[in-house]
Motif scaffolding. Sequence first.
Motif, PDB file in Angstrom:
ATOM      1  N   ALA A 200     -15.819  -0.851   7.202  1.00 39.20           N
ATOM      2  CA  ALA A 200     -16.672  -1.207   5.940  1.00 39.20           C
ATOM      3  C   ALA A 200     -17.301  -3.096   6.364  1.00 39.20           C
ATOM      4  CB  ALA A 200     -15.612  -1.709   4.738  1.00 39.20           C
ATOM      5  N   GLU A 201     -16.335  -3.662   7.114  1.00 39.39           N
ATOM      6  CA  GLU A 201     -16.887  -4.780   7.619  1.00 39.39           C
ATOM      7  C   GLU A 201     -18.115  -4.539   8.680  1.00 39.39           C
ATOM      8  OE1 GLU A 201     -13.539  -6.280   9.695  1.00 39.39           O
ATOM      9  OE2 GLU A 201     -12.161  -5.888   8.186  1.00 39.39           O
ATOM     10  N   TRP A 202     -18.240  -3.564   9.381  1.00 37.88           N
ATOM     11  CA  TRP A 202     -19.230  -3.318  10.273  1.00 37.88           C
ATOM     12  C   TRP A 202     -20.445  -2.661   9.575  1.00 37.88           C
ATOM     13  CZ3 TRP A 202     -21.241   1.793  10.526  1.00 37.88           C
ATOM     14  CH2 TRP A 202     -22.400   1.854  11.570  1.00 37.88           C
ATOM     15  N   ALA A 203     -20.284  -2.141   8.481  1.00 35.44           N
ATOM     16  CA  ALA A 203     -21.271  -1.869   7.563  1.00 35.44           C
ATOM     17  C   ALA A 203     -21.691  -2.947   6.623  1.00 35.44           C
ATOM     18  CB  ALA A 203     -20.858  -0.396   6.634  1.00 35.44           C
ATOM     19  N   GLY A 204     -21.170  -4.004   6.712  1.00 36.20           N
ATOM     20  CA  GLY A 204     -21.555  -5.172   5.830  1.00 36.20           C
ATOM     21  C   GLY A 204     -21.148  -5.258   4.625  1.00 36.20           C
ATOM     22  N   LEU A 205     -20.180  -4.426   4.108  1.00 36.84           N
ATOM     23  CA  LEU A 205     -19.359  -4.573   2.793  1.00 36.84           C
ATOM     24  C   LEU A 205     -18.670  -5.761   2.706  1.00 36.84           C
ATOM     25  CD1 LEU A 205     -18.275  -0.754   2.528  1.00 36.84           C
ATOM     26  CD2 LEU A 205     -20.429  -1.793   1.784  1.00 36.84           C
ATOM     27  N   ALA A 206     -18.504  -6.182   1.328  1.00 37.79           N
ATOM     28  CA  ALA A 206     -17.772  -7.365   1.194  1.00 37.79           C
ATOM     29  C   ALA A 206     -16.080  -6.936   0.858  1.00 37.79           C
ATOM     30  CB  ALA A 206     -18.111  -8.045  -0.334  1.00 37.79           C
ATOM     31  N   VAL A 207     -15.351  -7.374   1.718  1.00 41.88           N
ATOM     32  CA  VAL A 207     -13.746  -6.790   1.775  1.00 41.88           C
ATOM     33  C   VAL A 207     -13.134  -8.150   1.524  1.00 41.88           C
ATOM     34  CG1 VAL A 207     -12.088  -5.707   2.979  1.00 41.88           C
ATOM     35  CG2 VAL A 207     -14.555  -5.003   3.305  1.00 41.88           C
ATOM     36  N   ARG A 208     -12.123  -8.023   0.519  1.00 47.70           N
ATOM     37  CA  ARG A 208     -11.231  -9.228   0.133  1.00 47.70           C
ATOM     38  C   ARG A 208      -9.900  -8.946   0.428  1.00 47.70           C
ATOM     39  NH1 ARG A 208     -11.260 -11.007  -5.849  1.00 47.70           N
ATOM     40  NH2 ARG A 208     -13.166 -11.935  -5.291  1.00 47.70           N
ATOM     41  N   VAL A 209      -9.207  -9.755   1.174  1.00 45.45           N
ATOM     42  CA  VAL A 209      -7.729  -9.679   1.295  1.00 45.45           C
ATOM     43  C   VAL A 209      -6.866  -9.915   0.140  1.00 45.45           C
ATOM     44  CG1 VAL A 209      -5.768 -10.571   2.319  1.00 45.45           C
ATOM     45  CG2 VAL A 209      -7.838 -10.354   3.774  1.00 45.45           C
ATOM     46  N   VAL A 210      -6.071  -8.960  -0.298  1.00 46.14           N
ATOM     47  CA  VAL A 210      -5.114  -8.840  -1.255  1.00 46.14           C
ATOM     48  C   VAL A 210      -3.763  -9.105  -1.063  1.00 46.14           C
ATOM     49  CG1 VAL A 210      -6.810  -8.081  -2.896  1.00 46.14           C
ATOM     50  CG2 VAL A 210      -5.024  -6.489  -1.900  1.00 46.14           C
ATOM     51  N   THR A 211      -2.907  -9.501  -1.929  1.00 50.76           N
ATOM     52  CA  THR A 211      -1.606  -9.754  -1.343  1.00 50.76           C
ATOM     53  C   THR A 211      -0.803  -8.679  -1.045  1.00 50.76           C
ATOM     54  OG1 THR A 211      -1.306 -11.650  -2.495  1.00 50.76           O
ATOM     55  CG2 THR A 211       0.900 -10.818  -2.055  1.00 50.76           C
ATOM     56  N   GLY A 212      -0.250  -8.267   0.100  1.00 53.05           N
ATOM     57  CA  GLY A 212       0.352  -7.197   0.424  1.00 53.05           C
ATOM     58  C   GLY A 212       2.035  -7.335   0.209  1.00 53.05           C
ATOM     59  N   ASP A 213       2.772  -6.666   0.785  1.00 56.64           N
ATOM     60  CA  ASP A 213       4.336  -6.763   0.975  1.00 56.64           C
ATOM     61  C   ASP A 213       4.877  -6.478   2.001  1.00 56.64           C
ATOM     62  OD1 ASP A 213       6.973  -6.376   0.330  1.00 56.64           O
ATOM     63  OD2 ASP A 213       6.670  -5.040  -1.330  1.00 56.64           O
ATOM     64  N   PRO A 214       5.782  -7.473   2.499  1.00 56.71           N
ATOM     65  CA  PRO A 214       6.420  -7.619   4.072  1.00 56.71           C
ATOM     66  C   PRO A 214       7.260  -6.213   3.907  1.00 56.71           C
ATOM     67  CG  PRO A 214       6.631  -9.761   3.042  1.00 56.71           C
ATOM     68  CD  PRO A 214       6.106  -8.943   1.925  1.00 56.71           C
ATOM     69  N   ALA A 215       7.791  -5.648   2.713  1.00 61.71           N
ATOM     70  CA  ALA A 215       8.557  -4.452   2.948  1.00 61.71           C
ATOM     71  C   ALA A 215       7.691  -3.387   3.193  1.00 61.71           C
ATOM     72  CB  ALA A 215       9.343  -4.332   1.609  1.00 61.71           C
ATOM     73  N   ASN A 216       6.423  -3.097   3.057  1.00 61.69           N
ATOM     74  CA  ASN A 216       5.385  -2.197   3.207  1.00 61.69           C
ATOM     75  C   ASN A 216       5.188  -1.923   4.547  1.00 61.69           C
ATOM     76  OD1 ASN A 216       3.505  -0.170   2.435  1.00 61.69           O
ATOM     77  ND2 ASN A 216       1.904  -1.573   2.122  1.00 61.69           N
ATOM     78  N   VAL A 217       6.282  -1.387   5.124  1.00 55.87           N
ATOM     79  CA  VAL A 217       6.124  -1.338   6.829  1.00 55.87           C
ATOM     80  C   VAL A 217       5.675   0.071   7.119  1.00 55.87           C
ATOM     81  CG1 VAL A 217       7.839  -3.223   7.250  1.00 55.87           C
ATOM     82  CG2 VAL A 217       8.487  -0.854   6.699  1.00 55.87           C
ATOM     83  N   LYS A 218       5.026   0.155   8.038  1.00 51.28           N
ATOM     84  CA  LYS A 218       4.822   1.315   8.684  1.00 51.28           C
ATOM     85  C   LYS A 218       5.905   1.835   9.604  1.00 51.28           C
ATOM     86  CE  LYS A 218       0.952   4.036  11.084  1.00 51.28           C
ATOM     87  NZ  LYS A 218      -0.485   3.919  11.895  1.00 51.28           N
ATOM     88  N   VAL A 219       6.363   3.259   9.475  1.00 55.15           N
ATOM     89  CA  VAL A 219       7.312   3.706  10.307  1.00 55.15           C
ATOM     90  C   VAL A 219       6.757   4.284  11.449  1.00 55.15           C
ATOM     91  CG1 VAL A 219       9.169   5.569  10.516  1.00 55.15           C
ATOM     92  CG2 VAL A 219       8.706   4.254   7.992  1.00 55.15           C
ATOM     93  N   THR A 220       7.179   3.836  12.639  1.00 55.54           N
ATOM     94  CA  THR A 220       6.328   4.194  14.010  1.00 55.54           C
ATOM     95  C   THR A 220       7.412   4.656  14.952  1.00 55.54           C
ATOM     96  OG1 THR A 220       4.749   2.523  13.389  1.00 55.54           O
ATOM     97  CG2 THR A 220       4.878   3.233  15.772  1.00 55.54           C
ATOM     98  N   THR A 221       8.584   4.114  15.195  1.00 52.13           N
ATOM     99  CA  THR A 221       9.142   4.290  16.253  1.00 52.13           C
ATOM    100  C   THR A 221      10.640   5.054  15.720  1.00 52.13           C
ATOM    101  OG1 THR A 221      10.558   2.043  16.112  1.00 52.13           O
ATOM    102  CG2 THR A 221       8.627   2.217  17.399  1.00 52.13           C
TER     103      THR A 221
END
Length: 401
Positions: A200-221
């Motif tokens: 989206a950034e590359w295409a010139g779209l306006a992207v806003r950061v919104v508040t996430g959650d530290p507990a919203n982790v990605k299970v990787t290992t």
Amino acid sequence: MAERQVAVVIVAAGTGTRAGEVGEAPKQYRRLAGRSLLAHTLDVFLAHPAIDRIVTVIHPDHGDLYAAAIADLAAAARLGPAVTGGASRQISVARGLEALAADPPDLVLVHDAARPFVTAAVIDRAIAALAEVEGALVAVPVVDTLKHADAAGHILATRPRNDLHAAQTPQGFRYPALLAAHRRAAAEGQDAFTDDAAVAEWAGLAVRVVTGDPANVKVTTAEDLIEAERRLDRDRFARAADVRVGTGYDVHALVPGDFVTLCGVRIDHDARLDGHSDADVALHALTDAILGALGDGDIGAHFPPSEMRWRGCDSAVFLADALARMAARGGFLAHADVTLIAEAPKIGPHREAMRTRLAQLCGVALDRVAVKATTNEKLGFVGRREGIAAIATATVRLPLP
């Protein structure tokens, strides 16, 4: 203003090699706290009132794994057909977006299958931001000091962390804008983007950061999987506070034959158990124990021996039905304890195979299943080797009314 239609693209096309050994199921299909990781993630979006449609993008070789994973979901019928992903995340997301093009939504969220701890509040914030901007990036501020190091690990510089954020998912967009950005990136050979906000950034779209959650982790290992199971187990035990205990008893006569089936395991023997089905006394007793905990009759009420269709039936069918009745009420099996009463065959050499099979049938960890055995000290019909009996106890947890 008309209500906006919201779709979700769940990205589940990876092979998950960092989460375990070669040959193990990809991480999104690992069973954690009784269900696949993917099922836990899908369940959050299926339960959200603002979500209208969900498209899951899967690896072309994972059709059977996906079918088994969504079988854990009470609302699986609401899911559309899975979409086959591509060689990169960017390609997979683009295919998920194209699957929505025939009936385009107003908004779309893109979410990693391996983030099962996303909350309704985070989803709400991502959707709300799209009333003002074309894209919303769920993220958390970077709190650790950042170091830039070379290939040998030597520190080259300390990077300022002010205004830096760690990206999470879901990432939300106005659907037409994101679809156009992905199509343009594909047409121009831009294929190295690691998330949709970058497209989206590359295409010139306006992207806003919104508040996430530290507990919203990605299970990787593999370590992440262990911690995720602990968290999911704690969550589901907290939700299922109605603890029920049921007991079951069954007995079948021994007649001439060459094997018996106990706990779903075939054991060579000089006799067989006689019954309308396969006469697996252990599975029959456990089925009755679960039904007893549910207050839902007994095995004979649901599978009358007078009906010929159950003749010779694998008793795992009866157990699966009891488990499905439990799951339909939002419950799960916390523990199963089976005691076999027999003079012969010896149960000890087959005990672990029986536990393993019961754990598989019940969809629980091995430490939630016990199999014990005793003789009847040569007393009664068991002592005379005329039959085998089984007693089972099931601990079931249900949500409070």
